[in-house]
Every structure is written in C-alpha cells, then in structure tokens.
Design a protein around this motif. Structure first.
Motif, PDB file in Angstrom:
ATOM      1  N   VAL A   1       0.852  -1.184   0.000  1.00  0.00           N
ATOM      2  CA  VAL A   1       0.000   0.000   0.000  1.00  0.00           C
ATOM      3  C   VAL A   1       0.892   1.240   0.000  1.00  0.00           C
ATOM      4  O   VAL A   1       1.760   1.385   0.867  1.00  0.00           O
ATOM      5  N   VAL A   2       0.688   2.073  -0.993  1.00  0.00           N
ATOM      6  CA  VAL A   2       1.383   3.368  -1.030  1.00  0.00           C
ATOM      7  C   VAL A   2       0.363   4.408  -0.606  1.00  0.00           C
ATOM      8  O   VAL A   2      -0.698   4.528  -1.216  1.00  0.00           O
ATOM      9  N   ASP A   3       0.671   5.134   0.444  1.00  0.00           N
ATOM     10  CA  ASP A   3      -0.357   5.846   1.180  1.00  0.00           C
ATOM     11  C   ASP A   3       0.169   7.201   1.633  1.00  0.00           C
ATOM     12  O   ASP A   3       1.351   7.526   1.466  1.00  0.00           O
ATOM     13  N   SER A   4      -0.712   7.984   2.220  1.00  0.00           N
ATOM     14  CA  SER A   4      -0.318   9.208   2.913  1.00  0.00           C
ATOM     15  C   SER A   4      -0.805   9.060   4.344  1.00  0.00           C
ATOM     16  O   SER A   4      -2.003   9.171   4.606  1.00  0.00           O
ATOM     17  N   ASN A   5       0.101   8.748   5.257  1.00  0.00           N
ATOM     18  CA  ASN A   5      -0.347   8.479   6.626  1.00  0.00           C
ATOM     19  C   ASN A   5       0.659   8.951   7.661  1.00  0.00           C
ATOM     20  O   ASN A   5       1.771   9.345   7.336  1.00  0.00           O
ATOM     21  N   GLN A   6       0.247   8.893   8.915  1.00  0.00           N
ATOM     22  CA  GLN A   6       1.072   9.371  10.035  1.00  0.00           C
ATOM     23  C   GLN A   6       1.848   8.248  10.697  1.00  0.00           C
ATOM     24  O   GLN A   6       2.399   8.447  11.793  1.00  0.00           O
ATOM     25  N   GLY A   7       1.870   7.076  10.062  1.00  0.00           N
ATOM     26  CA  GLY A   7       2.624   5.979  10.642  1.00  0.00           C
ATOM     27  C   GLY A   7       2.453   4.735   9.797  1.00  0.00           C
ATOM     28  O   GLY A   7       1.369   4.152   9.782  1.00  0.00           O
ATOM     29  N   THR A   8       3.529   4.336   9.088  1.00  0.00           N
ATOM     30  CA  THR A   8       3.394   3.156   8.224  1.00  0.00           C
ATOM     31  C   THR A   8       3.234   1.893   9.064  1.00  0.00           C
ATOM     32  O   THR A   8       2.530   0.977   8.665  1.00  0.00           O
ATOM     33  N   THR A   9       3.857   1.834  10.238  1.00  0.00           N
ATOM     34  CA  THR A   9       3.686   0.658  11.099  1.00  0.00           C
ATOM     35  C   THR A   9       2.236   0.557  11.571  1.00  0.00           C
ATOM     36  O   THR A   9       1.645  -0.522  11.604  1.00  0.00           O
ATOM     37  N   TRP A  10       1.692   1.687  11.928  1.00  0.00           N
ATOM     38  CA  TRP A  10       0.296   1.765  12.406  1.00  0.00           C
ATOM     39  C   TRP A  10      -0.663   1.201  11.345  1.00  0.00           C
ATOM     40  O   TRP A  10      -1.491   0.326  11.628  1.00  0.00           O
ATOM     41  N   VAL A  11      -0.531   1.707  10.122  1.00  0.00           N
ATOM     42  CA  VAL A  11      -1.447   1.284   9.053  1.00  0.00           C
ATOM     43  C   VAL A  11      -1.167  -0.166   8.663  1.00  0.00           C
ATOM     44  O   VAL A  11      -2.093  -0.958   8.438  1.00  0.00           O
ATOM     45  N   GLN A  12       0.116  -0.556   8.625  1.00  0.00           N
ATOM     46  CA  GLN A  12       0.487  -1.949   8.331  1.00  0.00           C
ATOM     47  C   GLN A  12      -0.161  -2.888   9.344  1.00  0.00           C
ATOM     48  O   GLN A  12      -0.771  -3.898   8.990  1.00  0.00           O
ATOM     49  N   ASN A  13      -0.038  -2.545  10.615  1.00  0.00           N
ATOM     50  CA  ASN A  13      -0.556  -3.378  11.695  1.00  0.00           C
ATOM     51  C   ASN A  13      -2.075  -3.543  11.577  1.00  0.00           C
ATOM     52  O   ASN A  13      -2.612  -4.646  11.691  1.00  0.00           O
ATOM     53  N   GLU A  14      -2.767  -2.459  11.308  1.00  0.00           N
ATOM     54  CA  GLU A  14      -4.235  -2.539  11.237  1.00  0.00           C
ATOM     55  C   GLU A  14      -4.686  -3.289   9.983  1.00  0.00           C
ATOM     56  O   GLU A  14      -5.622  -4.089  10.032  1.00  0.00           O
ATOM     57  N   LEU A  15      -4.016  -3.031   8.848  1.00  0.00           N
ATOM     58  CA  LEU A  15      -4.387  -3.753   7.624  1.00  0.00           C
ATOM     59  C   LEU A  15      -4.142  -5.246   7.790  1.00  0.00           C
ATOM     60  O   LEU A  15      -4.954  -6.079   7.364  1.00  0.00           O
ATOM     61  N   ALA A  16      -3.018  -5.600   8.424  1.00  0.00           N
ATOM     62  CA  ALA A  16      -2.698  -7.018   8.627  1.00  0.00           C
ATOM     63  C   ALA A  16      -3.784  -7.683   9.466  1.00  0.00           C
ATOM     64  O   ALA A  16      -4.279  -8.757   9.127  1.00  0.00           O
ATOM     65  N   GLN A  17      -4.184  -7.030  10.539  1.00  0.00           N
ATOM     66  CA  GLN A  17      -5.206  -7.631  11.401  1.00  0.00           C
ATOM     67  C   GLN A  17      -6.556  -7.675  10.693  1.00  0.00           C
ATOM     68  O   GLN A  17      -7.282  -8.663  10.782  1.00  0.00           O
ATOM     69  N   MET A  18      -6.877  -6.609   9.987  1.00  0.00           N
ATOM     70  CA  MET A  18      -8.182  -6.542   9.325  1.00  0.00           C
ATOM     71  C   MET A  18      -8.311  -7.593   8.223  1.00  0.00           C
ATOM     72  O   MET A  18      -9.362  -8.214   8.058  1.00  0.00           O
ATOM     73  N   PHE A  19      -7.215  -7.807   7.462  1.00  0.00           N
ATOM     74  CA  PHE A  19      -7.260  -8.771   6.363  1.00  0.00           C
ATOM     75  C   PHE A  19      -6.689 -10.127   6.773  1.00  0.00           C
ATOM     76  O   PHE A  19      -6.439 -10.981   5.931  1.00  0.00           O
ATOM     77  N   SER A  20      -6.479 -10.330   8.090  1.00  0.00           N
ATOM     78  CA  SER A  20      -5.976 -11.601   8.626  1.00  0.00           C
ATOM     79  C   SER A  20      -4.699 -12.032   7.919  1.00  0.00           C
ATOM     80  O   SER A  20      -4.568 -13.165   7.433  1.00  0.00           O
TER      81      SER A  20
END
Ligand code: MOS
Length: 708
Positions: free
Chosen positions: A209-228
C-alpha cells in the motif's frame, strides 16, 4: 549552550542549528511525489459512493447500469465485498470500524461509504459513482448535541474519565470569588492540504500500500489484522505527506483500495475528495464545557471543576478529553474533572491536533481570565499564584515545568507590564483594542521505535526508520540527531523514512514523533559509532546496527511530563461590523530541546495560526433536518488564510527533558493550545464582552454588542 537542568553540555553539533528541509528542493520542484500521484502500471481507480441519508439501511445497490458504463470494472458494496476482521486492538487501541467498509447494510451517518466504483480512469470511476442508484430505508436521526442530555456518559479513552478530590460545593461556598461559566466549541476539521490517497496492490503474495499516513507501522498493523495477514505480508509506504493532524491513520481509502486490488488482482488507487473527507476522515468533536472556579481573596484556587461533553458516533466511542488539561495546570483543595460523550447519528470524531487540550484550554484559560477580573488580579499573576508543586491529580513530580519562565519572557517581549487592565477603553478610530494571555501545556511522551543505521564503505551513513514526516521537518531533525550521534556532518547522513519494512516505529502523533524516532536513531547511531571506533574495516554491505527503544522507555521514571507555554494576543474589534482582526501574537514555549529552530518555529507558528482559525473562523455546521453538513468544502468551512494571520512570533526558553537522550519533549501540538483563549481574552479586554462560544463570528460580536 549549556543545559542547566541536566548538567550535561550539549555537543557543539548539528542539533540546535537552523537547517532547511533535506527534501525541500524536491518539494518545491515537484520532484517529491505524493501518494495520489505516484505512477503504477495497469492502475485502476476507485471512487467512493457515500450515503445520501443519515440513518437507516441500504435496500439495494443497482449496479447493472453502472457496470455497463465505459471503463467500469467493478462495484464493491456490502453485498459482495470481502469480509474483514474488526475485532482487534491496533497500535492506538480499538479501531474505528468506519474504516472497515461494506461489511453491513446499516447507515449510521450522512456520508457513510456504501459502494466503491472501480474503473480504468478516475473520470470514468467518478461518473459511474455519481450515476449509481442506491435505495435506502430511512430512519429518523438525532444529531443534537447539548450539555444537559441525560444520555451523556463518562468515557475513559486514554485517561480516566473522572478525577475527583475534596468537597467541591463546600469549597465553592467558602470562596471569596466564584466563576461558573459554560463554553462551547464547534465541530472542526483537520483540513490538511493533501487529501487522503492510497494505492493498493498485491506483489508476490504481499499486500503493498502506497499511502499518505502518520505511521506506516500503524497502518500496516491494522491492515494485517483486518485482512488476517501476517505483519510481514503487508508493506505500507508513505514518503511525503501533506499534513495529517491526527486524521491520517487507517481510513476507508486504504481498505477499499485493498479490497478492490484483491478482487481485480491489479493495482487500485482511491483518492478522497475534500467533500468526502468531511464525513470519512474524522474531525474534532464539538464540545460543551462547564468550568467552576472558587478562589480566596488573593486569587488562590480553593475549587476547580472542569466538565466536558463531546459527541461521538453510534459505531465508535471517541472521547475528546477536554477536561484533562485541568489535571495538569492548576491545583485546588477540591478538584473535579469529567469527560463525557453522547452518541449521535454523526461520523466518528477522532484525534485532531491537541485533542482535549485545544478545546479544553479555551474553556479553562478563558475561565482563569474571568477569575482574574473578579479578583482584580493581573491574569499572569493569578496563574503564577496557582503554580502547582506537583501534578494536581497525579501527585507526581513534574519532569520539568517552566511555565513561569515562559510567562516572564513572554510578558517582557510582548510589553505586558504597561497593560491597562480595564476592558473596553482603548479606541483607535472604529477599532477597540485589547490584549490577552493564556497558558498552554501538552504531554511529552515517547513511543517504542526501532531504527537501522548503516556505516557505508564510502564513509557515509544511511538511517532507516519507519518515521513519518507529515510536514513537520522530522526527516531533517533526524538527520541532525544522527549526525551528532555519529560525530559526523549532516551531508554524510541519508535518512530514509516512511516504509514499514524498516521495522516498527511510533506514529507522528501526540507530539511524540520526532522524540520517539530520535531516541531510536540516537541509540543505533551511538552504538554504531562505538563499533566503528574499534577500527575494523567496513565490508561492502556496510555495518548495520539496529536499535529498539521499547525497554529504554519502560525505565523512564514515573513523572508528569509536559511541555508548557504562554500565549499572548492583541486584537482589534470593530463593534460596528463585528470584525475582529488579530494584530499580533507571541508564544513562548518550554518544550524540550529544540532540534531544528527553523522548522520548530514553523511548527509552533502553525499551531498559533490554528488558534486564530479556531478562535475566529472554523465551524462545521450540520443541517438538523438532513443531518449532513452545510457546504463541506474549504469555501464553506473557513480556515484562517494569509490575510487573517498577522505577524506571529514564537520562541522558547531553555527546557531540555532531563530523561531524554537528546533532551527532546515534542512540539507538534502545543502551539495551538491556549491560543484561542488568548484571543478570546483579548476580545474581552477590547470590548468588555465575554465570548464563550467559538468561533467569535462577526454576527456573534454584533449580537453581544446589543446587550452591553
Ligand atoms: Mo496528532 S492529533 O496527535 O496527529
């Protein structure tokens, strides 16, 4: 510069010297690419369709006609979208399920995402999205926030909802001076320049995911959990960011793009429009606050009560902890603070620059000004008389508290000593003139982070950390910190950020970004320097040291840790037209060691400009009948622009954090804290009228003028 507080002598290095941004040239020449403009082969474009009702259910999504339109590839909605996990805890707590799009047919607020149309071009996607017919079953909605609703309830959030000591009523009864006032602040929006944008694609079994966010770890962590998925099966990058202010975490754009990329097996980009952002990316909740103060004849507080209520959605419980600031600022024999929420059919609010402190300091610091008037005391003297020895609620010692120094320096530079305290007596043509002040504070925290620092064979160094430079200058600050720790010059240091593959790191939030990452960079760089001192040669792949600050942060002694500040404002008010002009502002801060004075000043001034905007302009208004915003765009929602912002000055006193390896506290948010109160207090000093409802619009000035 010697650091008197710690007894340490700061190295005569890069930290503390004014430097332009390392990516500045790339940004002003357009070479720096933002998430919505990075090229991808075979890219498809998603366009979100938002509900036109405020509460109810989706009965039907009539996709057939739209699927026949030119270029249209797919329409995702609750009937066909992949199911995702929402029952998990992310890096910042339980997630707002708003991001988990298309999981059910319920519509909890106006502008709820009901479908994503994917097409070959953004234009085709938009045209099809605007043609999509969605049928609803509508239900009555409730969006009425008020202070006295019986369904308000206390919420802890990141701090206890209620703190209480002493007998409040008894102390108020015994007080020589009492202030009992209500304040209100409106719904406010982050309004960063760059809208949310993400491109998702699958690359060799990894979701990228190429994104505009305040924390790549934060978004990575949530996407991983959300998409199992395993964390290692998700990579999030976010190199340049046009502002975030709390709004750029996991949101509908990354999730809907990931769903579409999964369905189509090709890269899909979703970019939000400014209007969509008003209902999809969070906002600062409006607040209703009540402050009761009781003081002795000499102004010493006997009683302090600060209560706040904010709205949240029916799908997520978000507390704007406005009463929290009173727990840090002032003590009293009886002390009570309460944060409550009311659930309404509105979008979920979220963190927005100085969540809690920004609206809370408006109420508390305006109430202090009212108390100063009652006591016949100078507002600065009143505050100095009420400086607490320890944390008023925690009882913990402050790691450092240099508020008094800020007021002394600010008063000197602003010319406060000559101030005539009487309101409404200074006139310059049609303008009434006044000055005001307010105190500021914001927590100084740190989040665990890892950093990689590599000594290259050519004598240069490469730093890799999943930091986010949301426009603050974090990348540049880390370059200075690394150079000093490596005992080298900044031109030999390259800093790469914004990539979750660099290992876990904290977010650009809570004023903790640069502080958290600098800690990790400093640790890795210092260890690398020691290794290099042994004189072993550098192999072709370089020598890399990895740091992890998790343990170091745990060993921090239990203390109240905050930045402090003193805000000053001068205003001119035309009571004939209701116009208010801020003429000048000065903010003096005690906010830790300042890594880069150039970008730090910019950050503090930006916060103060937000304060002007908060005091005078910003207000998102909902239509009670439709439940949706009036004019949700930057024409209808007025943020302060150049013409509204006069000469502002920000400076600081020496205040290194004694427990931070670089002395940093964090400066992201404190610039806005107290700024609106200083302006409102100046408006009172100019006109003699207390405005307790923000923003202080011209019509409100005129209306109030009638009662004088
Ligand atoms: Mo800020 S509200 O901590 O991004």
């Amino acid at each position: 510069m010697t650091t008197a507080t710690t007894g340490r002598t700061a190295p005569a290095g890069a930290v503390g010297t004014a430097r332009t941004r390392v990516e500045g040239r790339a940004k002003v020449t357009g070479a720096a690419r933002y998430a919505g403009e990075i090229p991808f082969a075979d890219l498809a474009h998603g366009w979100l369709v938002l509900s036109t009702i405020t509460r109810g259910r989706v009965r039907a999504v009539e996709t057939e006609a739209v699927l026949a339109m030119p270029g249209v590839l797919a329409v995702l909605h609750h009937g066909n979208a992949p199911r995702v996990e929402t029952d998990y805890v992310g890096m910042l707590g339980a997630p707002d399920p708003t991001a988990a799009v298309f999981q059910h047919d319920r519509v909890p607020h106006a502008g709820w995402p009901v479908a994503l149309v994917v097409a070959e071009t953004p234009e085709q996607a938009r045209e099809a999205a605007e043609s999509l017919v969605v049928r609803y079953e509508e239900e009555p909605h409730d969006i009425a926030l008020s202070a006295d609703r019986p369904d308000a309830y206390p919420v802890d959030g990141h701090m206890p909802a209620v703190t209480e000591k002493g007998d409040l009523e008894a102390e108020l009864d015994a007080a020589a001076h009492v202030v009992d006032v209500e304040y209100s602040t409106p719904e406010e929006h982050h309004s960063m320049m760059e809208p949310h944008a993400a491109t998702a694609h699958w690359d060799g079994g990894r979701l990228e995911v190429v994104d505009s966010n305040q924390g790549t770890t934060w978004v990575q962590n949530e996407l991983a959990q959300m998409f199992s998925l395993d964390m290692s099966a998700v990579r999030v990058r976010s190199e340049h960011i046009g502002g975030g202010f709390g709004s750029k975490g996991l949101r509908v754009h990354q999730v809907s793009a990931a769903m579409a990329a999964t369905a189509l097996q090709r890269p899909v980009r979703v970019v939000l429009t400014r209007r969509q952002m008003f209902s999809l990316t969070g906002y600062r909740s409006p607040t209703r606050q009540r402050v009761r103060l009781g003081a002795d004849a000499d102004g010493r507080l006997r009683a302090l009560e600060h209560r706040s209520v904010n709205q949240t959605s029916t799908v997520y419980e978000f507390v704007e902890p406005s009463a929290g600031v009173a727990r840090v600022m002032y003590d009293a024999a009886a002390h009570r603070t309460v944060n409550q929420v009311i659930r309404l059919d509105v979008p979920s609010p979220t963190w927005m620059r100085a969540p809690g402190e920004a609206p809370g300091s408006f109420a508390l610091e305006a109430a202090l000004d009212e108390l100063a008037e009652r006591c016949g005391l100078d507002p600065i003297e009143l505050r100095l008389r009420n400086e607490p020895e320890t944390g008023p609620v925690s009882g913990l010692p402050f790691s450092s508290r240099n508020l008094a120094a800020c007021f002394r320096e600010g008063a000197r530079r602003f010319g406060w000593a000559d101030r005539d305290p009487r309101p409404g007596v200074r006139r310059e043509g049609r303008w009434l003139l006044g000055t005001g002040t307010a105190a500021a504070s914001f927590g100084a925290g740190a989040l665990p982070s890892t950093a990689l620092v590599t000594a290259e064979p050519d004598g240069t160094f490469t730093v890799r950390i999943a930091a986010a430079d949301v426009g603050t200058g974090a990348r540049t600050a880390l370059t200075l910190v690394a150079a000093d720790a490596l005992e080298t010059t900044t031109d030999r240091v390259r800093v790469h950020i914004g990539d979750s593959d660099f290992g876990p790191a904290g977010v650009a939030g809570g004023s903790m970004g640069t502080r958290s990452w600098a800690w990790a960079v400093n640790a890795a760089a210092a260890e690398l320097r020691e290794r290099l001192a042994l004189g072993t040669g550098i192999p072709p792949e370089g020598i890399t040291v990895r740091s992890d600050t998790t343990e170091a942060l745990q060993s921090l002694a239990q203390k109240e840790r905050h930045s402090f500040g003193a805000q000053f404002a001068e205003v001119a008010v035309d009571t004939g037209t209701g116009e208010i002009r801020v003429r000048r502002m000065l903010g003096i801060f005690a906010a830790g060691r300042i890594v880069n004075p150039l970008t730090a000043r910019n950050q503090l001034l930006g916060g103060m400009a937000w304060g002007i905007s908060m005091a005078l302009h910003e207000e998102a208004v909902r239509d009670p009948s439709t439940g949706a915003h009036y004019a949700p765009d930057l024409a209808g929602y007025h943020v302060a622009t150049h013409a509204d912002v006069p000469r502002l000055e920000a400076d600081w006193v020496d205040d290194p954090d004694p427990d931070d390896p670089v002395g940093i506290k964090g400066i992201g948010e404190i610039g806005v804290v107290g700024a609106a109160a200083a302006i409102a207090n100046a408006v009172w000093h100019a006109t003699g009228v207390r405005h307790r409802r923000l923003p202080i619009r011209p019509d409100r000035v005129l209306e109030a003028g009638r009662d004088v």
